[in-house]
Design an enzyme around this catalytic site. Structure first.
Site, PDB file in Angstrom:
ATOM      1  CB  SER A 179      -1.108   0.008   1.299  1.00 37.84           C
ATOM      2  OG  SER A 179      -1.869   0.972   1.048  1.00 37.84           O
ATOM      3  CG  ASP A 225      -6.597  -1.857  -4.211  1.00 37.08           C
ATOM      4  OD1 ASP A 225      -7.190  -1.395  -3.505  1.00 37.08           O
ATOM      5  OD2 ASP A 225      -5.161  -2.186  -4.231  1.00 37.08           O
ATOM      6  CG  HIS A 257      -5.519  -1.943  -0.424  1.00 34.47           C
ATOM      7  ND1 HIS A 257      -4.616  -1.685  -1.571  1.00 34.47           N
ATOM      8  CD2 HIS A 257      -5.207  -1.609   0.520  1.00 34.47           C
ATOM      9  CE1 HIS A 257      -3.708  -0.584  -0.681  1.00 34.47           C
ATOM     10  NE2 HIS A 257      -3.955  -0.607   0.358  1.00 34.47           N
TER      11      HIS A 257
END
Length: 310
Positions: A179, A225, A257
């Site tokens: 991330s 995601d 994600h």
């Protein structure tokens, strides 16, 4: 088989005349010398001479998909109080020292997360022959540029002052991150061109273009995601990397994600292959990257350049 051949020949030699015995032993010695010579020419030693960074046995699909690789792994905790520039973490490393030094990777978690969210990568990668530093960041809210600096600070700690520094080859380093940590791994690669590999995992960054990156980069996105949708993050990141760069884009199928926060065979399989290929220059792993992997139950899409140039 060779043991039985030698035993049989020695037995026959012991029952014959001294002249015959010496002749048989001479022929046996010649045969053994030929086998030894052949082994020297074609065995692991010759490969090691060609690439001194090779570590571990020849890979197979089973070996790179395995939960643990060939190396036993030890770990040590690094307190945040003992470091500067990042938040401490955990170092995972091959227990054995018989193979010399290893390449190393620093791994950053994402927004609001701690090292526990990417801890599975530590033993998974270390057991394949790397020193792996999963880190905590200075705060859980740090942005990608800060996480990039912290990844580099962690690598500097690892190679210069850590208790395992003698196990690390400081010229063979890479970064990974999830991330915002994935965006941070791009920042780190941009800031330090000497890095050998970068693997952003479902990366997030407000900067969408990365023409400055000169590090072989594998970007892993997820088709589902919604936090860092691939259309706005992973895909433009990949497309903006120099076309001359060894680069790849792997989009996970039926993933989110947060898929990189749990043990994942596809991430490990291609992550290990990328790190081996570019940190260790180990072309034995090229077979898993080229020709390009095809869509499957776990791969939505894979793009990249083949064959690799570096």
């Amino acid at each position: 088989m060779q043991h039985h051949m030698r035993t049989g020949a020695a037995h026959r030699a012991s029952t014959g005349s001294p002249h015959r015995r010496s002749g048989q032993l001479a022929r046996l010695a010649t045969a053994v010398a030929a086998v030894v010579g052949l082994t020297t020419l074609s065995g692991p030693g010759a490969q090691a001479a060609d690439n001194p960074y090779e570590r571990g046995p020849a890979p197979t699909t089973a070996s790179i998909e395995a939960v643990r690789g060939p190396y036993a792994v030890s770990q040590t905790t690094v307190s945040s109080l003992a470091v500067t520039g990042f938040g401490g973490g955990t170092i995972y490393y091959p227990t054995s020292t018989s193979d010399g030094t290893f390449g190393a990777i620093a791994v950053s978690p994402g927004y609001t997360a701690t090292q526990s969210s990417i801890a599975w990568l530590g033993p998974r990668l270390a057991s394949q022959g790397f020193v792996v530093f999963t880190i905590d960041t200075l705060t859980t809210l740090d942005q990608p540029d800060s996480r990039g600096r912290q990844l580099l600070a962690a690598l500097d700690h690892l190679t210069q002052v850590s208790s395992v520094r003698s196990r690390v080859d400081s010229g063979r380093l890479g970064v990974m991150g999830h991330s915002m940590g994935g965006g941070g791994s791009l920042e780190a690669a941009k800031a330090r061109p000497s890095l050998q590999a970068a693997i952003p995992l479902t990366p997030w960054n407000l900067d969408k273009t990365w023409p400055e990156v000169g590090t072989p980069t594998l970007i892993i996105g997820a088709d589902g995601d919604t936090v860092a949708p691939v259309a706005g993050h992973a895909e433009p990141f990949y497309s903006s990397l120099p076309s001359s760069l060894d680069r790849a884009y792997l989009e996970l199928n039926n993933a989110t994600h947060f898929t990189p926060n749990s043990s994942n065979t596809t991430i490990a399989k291609y992550g290990i292959s990328w790190l081996k290929r570019f940190i260790d220059n180990d072309t034995r792993y090229e077979q898993f990257l080229c020709p390009l992997p095809q869509p499957s139950l776990t791969i939505d899409e894979y793009r990249g350049n083949c064959p690799h140039t570096s």
